[in-house]
Write a protein that holds these residues in place. Structure first.
Motif, PDB file in Angstrom:
ATOM      1  N   GLU A 352      42.561 -67.225  34.913  1.00 53.63           N
ATOM      2  CA  GLU A 352      42.662 -65.849  35.407  1.00 53.63           C
ATOM      3  C   GLU A 352      42.840 -65.850  36.929  1.00 53.63           C
ATOM      4  O   GLU A 352      43.685 -65.140  37.476  1.00 53.63           O
ATOM      5  CB  GLU A 352      41.410 -65.054  35.031  1.00 53.63           C
ATOM      6  CG  GLU A 352      41.272 -64.774  33.540  1.00 53.63           C
ATOM      7  CD  GLU A 352      39.956 -64.105  33.209  1.00 53.63           C
ATOM      8  OE1 GLU A 352      39.226 -63.726  34.165  1.00 53.63           O
ATOM      9  OE2 GLU A 352      39.635 -63.973  32.011  1.00 53.63           O
ATOM     10  N   GLU A 353      42.035 -66.680  37.597  1.00 49.92           N
ATOM     11  CA  GLU A 353      42.118 -66.748  39.057  1.00 49.92           C
ATOM     12  C   GLU A 353      43.435 -67.375  39.503  1.00 49.92           C
ATOM     13  O   GLU A 353      44.046 -66.933  40.480  1.00 49.92           O
ATOM     14  CB  GLU A 353      40.933 -67.559  39.594  1.00 49.92           C
ATOM     15  CG  GLU A 353      40.714 -67.446  41.082  1.00 49.92           C
ATOM     16  CD  GLU A 353      40.166 -66.082  41.499  1.00 49.92           C
ATOM     17  OE1 GLU A 353      40.281 -65.756  42.690  1.00 49.92           O
ATOM     18  OE2 GLU A 353      39.656 -65.345  40.628  1.00 49.92           O
ATOM     19  N   ALA A 354      43.886 -68.405  38.784  1.00 55.69           N
ATOM     20  CA  ALA A 354      45.145 -69.066  39.142  1.00 55.69           C
ATOM     21  C   ALA A 354      46.314 -68.101  39.034  1.00 55.69           C
ATOM     22  O   ALA A 354      47.208 -68.076  39.897  1.00 55.69           O
ATOM     23  CB  ALA A 354      45.366 -70.283  38.246  1.00 55.69           C
ATOM     24  N   LEU A 355      46.337 -67.300  37.980  1.00 56.57           N
ATOM     25  CA  LEU A 355      47.440 -66.354  37.815  1.00 56.57           C
ATOM     26  C   LEU A 355      47.352 -65.215  38.821  1.00 56.57           C
ATOM     27  O   LEU A 355      48.382 -64.665  39.246  1.00 56.57           O
ATOM     28  CB  LEU A 355      47.447 -65.815  36.381  1.00 56.57           C
ATOM     29  CG  LEU A 355      47.783 -66.871  35.320  1.00 56.57           C
ATOM     30  CD1 LEU A 355      47.685 -66.286  33.922  1.00 56.57           C
ATOM     31  CD2 LEU A 355      49.172 -67.452  35.546  1.00 56.57           C
ATOM     32  N   GLU A 356      46.122 -64.858  39.233  1.00 56.08           N
ATOM     33  CA  GLU A 356      45.978 -63.857  40.278  1.00 56.08           C
ATOM     34  C   GLU A 356      46.500 -64.402  41.607  1.00 56.08           C
ATOM     35  O   GLU A 356      47.183 -63.700  42.360  1.00 56.08           O
ATOM     36  CB  GLU A 356      44.509 -63.450  40.422  1.00 56.08           C
ATOM     37  CG  GLU A 356      44.248 -62.400  41.498  1.00 56.08           C
ATOM     38  CD  GLU A 356      45.032 -61.103  41.252  1.00 56.08           C
ATOM     39  OE1 GLU A 356      45.425 -60.462  42.257  1.00 56.08           O
ATOM     40  OE2 GLU A 356      45.267 -60.744  40.080  1.00 56.08           O
ATOM     41  N   VAL A 357      46.212 -65.675  41.882  1.00 56.47           N
ATOM     42  CA  VAL A 357      46.760 -66.315  43.086  1.00 56.47           C
ATOM     43  C   VAL A 357      48.280 -66.342  43.020  1.00 56.47           C
ATOM     44  O   VAL A 357      48.965 -66.132  44.022  1.00 56.47           O
ATOM     45  CB  VAL A 357      46.188 -67.743  43.250  1.00 56.47           C
ATOM     46  CG1 VAL A 357      46.953 -68.519  44.313  1.00 56.47           C
ATOM     47  CG2 VAL A 357      44.707 -67.680  43.605  1.00 56.47           C
ATOM     48  N   LEU A 358      48.823 -66.598  41.830  1.00 57.76           N
ATOM     49  CA  LEU A 358      50.280 -66.595  41.665  1.00 57.76           C
ATOM     50  C   LEU A 358      50.860 -65.231  42.018  1.00 57.76           C
ATOM     51  O   LEU A 358      51.894 -65.134  42.696  1.00 57.76           O
ATOM     52  CB  LEU A 358      50.641 -66.968  40.228  1.00 57.76           C
ATOM     53  CG  LEU A 358      52.136 -67.080  39.928  1.00 57.76           C
ATOM     54  CD1 LEU A 358      52.734 -68.300  40.606  1.00 57.76           C
ATOM     55  CD2 LEU A 358      52.380 -67.142  38.429  1.00 57.76           C
ATOM     56  N   ASN A 359      50.199 -64.152  41.580  1.00 61.82           N
ATOM     57  CA  ASN A 359      50.654 -62.800  41.933  1.00 61.82           C
ATOM     58  C   ASN A 359      50.626 -62.589  43.444  1.00 61.82           C
ATOM     59  O   ASN A 359      51.552 -61.993  44.023  1.00 61.82           O
ATOM     60  CB  ASN A 359      49.778 -61.749  41.239  1.00 61.82           C
ATOM     61  CG  ASN A 359      49.998 -61.709  39.735  1.00 61.82           C
ATOM     62  OD1 ASN A 359      51.068 -62.077  39.244  1.00 61.82           O
ATOM     63  ND2 ASN A 359      49.000 -61.273  38.994  1.00 61.82           N
ATOM     64  N   GLU A 360      49.542 -63.059  44.074  1.00 65.30           N
ATOM     65  CA  GLU A 360      49.434 -62.919  45.525  1.00 65.30           C
ATOM     66  C   GLU A 360      50.526 -63.726  46.234  1.00 65.30           C
ATOM     67  O   GLU A 360      51.065 -63.305  47.260  1.00 65.30           O
ATOM     68  CB  GLU A 360      48.058 -63.399  45.990  1.00 65.30           C
ATOM     69  CG  GLU A 360      46.896 -62.571  45.483  1.00 65.30           C
ATOM     70  CD  GLU A 360      46.890 -61.176  46.092  1.00 65.30           C
ATOM     71  OE1 GLU A 360      46.610 -61.065  47.295  1.00 65.30           O
ATOM     72  OE2 GLU A 360      47.203 -60.205  45.372  1.00 65.30           O
ATOM     73  N   ARG A 361      50.839 -64.869  45.665  1.00 69.05           N
ATOM     74  CA  ARG A 361      51.865 -65.745  46.241  1.00 69.05           C
ATOM     75  C   ARG A 361      53.239 -65.082  46.194  1.00 69.05           C
ATOM     76  O   ARG A 361      54.100 -65.357  47.047  1.00 69.05           O
ATOM     77  CB  ARG A 361      51.863 -67.052  45.461  1.00 69.05           C
ATOM     78  CG  ARG A 361      52.828 -68.111  45.900  1.00 69.05           C
ATOM     79  CD  ARG A 361      52.538 -69.405  45.136  1.00 69.05           C
ATOM     80  NE  ARG A 361      53.646 -70.336  45.158  1.00 69.05           N
ATOM     81  CZ  ARG A 361      53.958 -71.123  46.170  1.00 69.05           C
ATOM     82  NH1 ARG A 361      53.235 -71.077  47.264  1.00 69.05           N
ATOM     83  NH2 ARG A 361      54.983 -71.947  46.109  1.00 69.05           N
TER      84      ARG A 361
END
Length: 450
Positions: A352-361
């Protein structure tokens, strides 16, 4: 994109570290006129004629029989470990540069190493180092007897001949199509970390099945393998950098962790999961890997594993976060997740956190909103100026994503100090977030826009 790897190998004291420092343009490897100075592999990024690649400096290859009979067992152990490290570098490299001493001529050790490299079936470029004089350069051609092709006379110390060497290396490097594997659409998440922090156990927990062999022995897994899963309706590729060791291919002995696999996985990844052992302090290896993630501008989630083994009170997690911030002060934006891969505690939070970071990226902000932030930031804290010279900002724009890239146009970009760059970055993060992702920020003269 995955960078090709070039390994420098050879017997001790032929100038591999001097050549390594010359190629990467900085004094990173320790140079000393004593055999065995370089034991572990040292890595550096470089570029030649528009081609980026990674260079590895390895320790000198020598057999136990090459050491004096009265040599201590410790020195023999170091020699074996160094040999193992160099052998791993040879296995991972796309091109091998064998460095020899052009002043001494071929030695029995050189011939043994030449035999080893021929069996590796990799492109080999032969560099005859310390060839400063005309006579020495002529004598360098004695190395034809190694059967590795034309020796290239060089002087790593003075830089002579290194351009010819790099030209040959570039000719032998694989092209991008050869390096890239068949990629699956969707985000790629690399699981990296030093040995025995729980990478394979985390992969198993994410997969919900024993896909990887789990053991408390460092270096259990060996070959890298991508695993594609479906998560919340999208395909996600998990890259296990320690790799999946297939049954029936287990070799004796403890293998030392291969940073090369982590580097290649980081190159391919969108987001990196850096696993940390909660029961131990941050190590130089942890920080080395984190530094490479920062250099490559990839998203990052710091996964603090084995949290179930930590004695806790109401302050434990906060204290650990503060310690992590101090250790990772070069990436204060990093996201932290506390888990137990063994019990499954908060494992789902990792993706969940990794995909949220991907969105931020991949976040884009409007030019209007960006310039409002710039105006407010300059109003609160004007940039440092010199008498008669005032820094004036004109406007800002977002040039790209993955990572988010911003260009600020002003009249005196060279006067923007690093501390003010950090201030602007903090203002962007306070307004827009960008959790877990580095930012690229540049300051340019307004005329550069045309």
């Amino acid at each position: 994109m995955t960078k090709p790897i070039v390994a420098l190998v050879g017997r001790p004291n032929v100038g591999k570290s001097t050549l390594f420092n010359r190629l990467i343009g900085e004094r990173k490897a320790i140079v000393q006129n004593e055999p065995g100075t370089t034991r572990d592999r040292v890595y550096g990024a470089t570029e030649w004629n528009g081609v980026d690649f990674t260079v590895i400096d390895t320790g000198g290859l020598q057999e136990d029989s090459d050491l004096p009979s009265d040599e201590s067992e410790l020195r023999r152990l170091i020699a074996r470990q160094t040999r193992n490290q160099a052998t791993m570098a040879i296995a991972e490299a796309d091109v091998i540069v064998m460095v020899v001493d052009g002043r001494t001529g071929p030695t029995p050790q050189d011939n043994e190493i030449g035999d080893l490299l021929r069996r590796a079936s990799k492109p080999v470029v032969l560099a005859a180092n310390k060839a400063e004089g005309t006579d020495v350069r002529f004598e360098a051609y004695e190395f034809y007897e190694l059967g590795l092709g034309e020796p290239i006379p060089i002087s790593a110390y003075h830089g002579n001949g290194t351009g010819d060497l790099l030209d040959r290396v570039i000719e032998e490097l694989p092209n991008a199509e050869e390096l890239e594997e068949d990629e699956v659409e969707g985000p790629k998440i690399a699981i990296v970390g030093r040995p025995n922090v729980g990478k394979s156990r985390l992969l198993n927990a994410l997969l919900g099945q024993d896909r990887a062999i789990v053991s408390d022995m460092p270096g259990t897994t060996r070959d890298t393998l991508d695993t594609v899963i479906e998560w919340e309706g999208q395909q996600v590729t998990l890259i296990d950098t320690a790799g999946i060791r297939r049954r029936g291919r287990v070799e004796e002995g403890i293998e030392r962790f291969s940073v090369m696999r982590s580097m290649r996985a980081i190159d391919r990844a969108d987001v990196v999961l850096l696993l940390i052992d909660a029961t131990e302090d941050f190590t130089a290896q942890d920080l080395h890997i984190a530094g490479y993630v920062e250099e490559q501008k990839k998203g990052i989630v710091v996964v603090v594993n084995k949290w179930d083994l930590v004695e806790k009170d109401s302050m434990t997690m906060g204290d650990y976060r503060e310690r992590a911030r101090r250790q990772l002060d070069f990436m204060p934006y990093a996201s932290l997740v506390f888990i137990s891969a063994k019990t499954g505690q908060r494992v789902a939070k990792v993706l969940e956190e990794a995909l949220e970071v991907l969105n931020e990226r991949n976040r884009r902000v409007s030019t209007a909103a960006l310039n409002r932030v710039l105006k407010d930031a300059v109003s609160k804290h004007p940039p440092p100026s010199k008498p008669g010279k005032w820094v004036r900002f004109f406007y800002a724009t977002q040039a790209d994503v993955a990572p988010p890239t911003f260009v600020f146009f002003c009249n005196e970009p060279k006067m923007i100090h690093f501390s003010y760059r950090r201030y602007i970055e903090n203002e962007l993060r306070n307004t827009f977030g960008f959790t877990g992702t580095p930012l690229r920020i540049s300051f340019r003269n307004r005329h550069d826009a045309h």
